[in-house]
Design a protein around this motif. Sequence first.
Motif, PDB file in Angstrom:
ATOM      1  N   TRP A 207       4.382  11.804   7.317  1.00  0.00           N
ATOM      2  CA  TRP A 207       3.787  13.128   7.232  1.00  0.00           C
ATOM      3  C   TRP A 207       3.703  13.778   8.610  1.00  0.00           C
ATOM      4  O   TRP A 207       3.894  14.983   8.765  1.00  0.00           O
TER       5      TRP A 207
ATOM      6  N   ALA B  17       0.583   0.960   3.321  1.00  0.00           N
ATOM      7  CA  ALA B  17       1.287   2.066   2.664  1.00  0.00           C
ATOM      8  C   ALA B  17       0.756   3.408   3.152  1.00  0.00           C
ATOM      9  O   ALA B  17       1.536   4.344   3.402  1.00  0.00           O
ATOM     10  N   MET B  18      -0.557   3.508   3.314  1.00  0.00           N
ATOM     11  CA  MET B  18      -1.139   4.753   3.812  1.00  0.00           C
ATOM     12  C   MET B  18      -0.701   5.037   5.240  1.00  0.00           C
ATOM     13  O   MET B  18      -0.456   6.184   5.605  1.00  0.00           O
ATOM     14  N   THR B  19      -0.568   3.996   6.054  1.00  0.00           N
ATOM     15  CA  THR B  19      -0.121   4.163   7.431  1.00  0.00           C
ATOM     16  C   THR B  19       1.312   4.675   7.473  1.00  0.00           C
ATOM     17  O   THR B  19       1.638   5.595   8.235  1.00  0.00           O
TER      18      THR B  19
ATOM     19  N   LEU C  31       2.884   6.330   5.092  1.00  0.00           N
ATOM     20  CA  LEU C  31       2.889   7.717   4.601  1.00  0.00           C
ATOM     21  C   LEU C  31       2.386   8.679   5.662  1.00  0.00           C
ATOM     22  O   LEU C  31       2.933   9.783   5.816  1.00  0.00           O
ATOM     23  N   LEU C  32       1.373   8.287   6.410  1.00  0.00           N
ATOM     24  CA  LEU C  32       0.854   9.131   7.479  1.00  0.00           C
ATOM     25  C   LEU C  32       1.911   9.353   8.557  1.00  0.00           C
ATOM     26  O   LEU C  32       2.073  10.467   9.063  1.00  0.00           O
TER      27      LEU C  32
ATOM     28  N   ILE D 224      -2.441  -1.573   0.649  1.00  0.00           N
ATOM     29  CA  ILE D 224      -2.755  -0.150   0.518  1.00  0.00           C
ATOM     30  C   ILE D 224      -2.882   0.495   1.893  1.00  0.00           C
ATOM     31  O   ILE D 224      -2.380   1.602   2.122  1.00  0.00           O
ATOM     32  N   LEU D 225      -3.541  -0.184   2.821  1.00  0.00           N
ATOM     33  CA  LEU D 225      -3.679   0.342   4.176  1.00  0.00           C
ATOM     34  C   LEU D 225      -2.320   0.491   4.855  1.00  0.00           C
ATOM     35  O   LEU D 225      -2.050   1.489   5.522  1.00  0.00           O
TER      36      LEU D 225
ATOM     37  N   GLU E 264      -6.002  -4.698  -0.285  1.00  0.00           N
ATOM     38  CA  GLU E 264      -6.466  -3.678   0.649  1.00  0.00           C
ATOM     39  C   GLU E 264      -5.508  -3.540   1.820  1.00  0.00           C
ATOM     40  O   GLU E 264      -5.261  -2.430   2.305  1.00  0.00           O
TER      41      GLU E 264
END
Length: 59
Positions: free
Chosen positions: A19, A11-13, A15-16, A8-9, A5
């Motif tokens: 972006w 990686a999402m950070t 990517l954000l 994944i968190l 988790e």
Amino acid sequence: MSSMEMVILGAMTILLLFWLQPGLKAALTRSKQAQADWQGVLLPIGLVVMFVIFLIAMV
């Protein structure tokens, strides 16, 4: 939180951030060119401080 988790968190950070990077860069450029408006900053802060003091006094 499990390690998967957290990965994944993270990686999402990342990517954000990628972006949002163009918008953040443009906002920073505009903010450097804008005039300083201290009254627009200090007035709301002063009102919040006065409200907190009022709440404390009411207890």
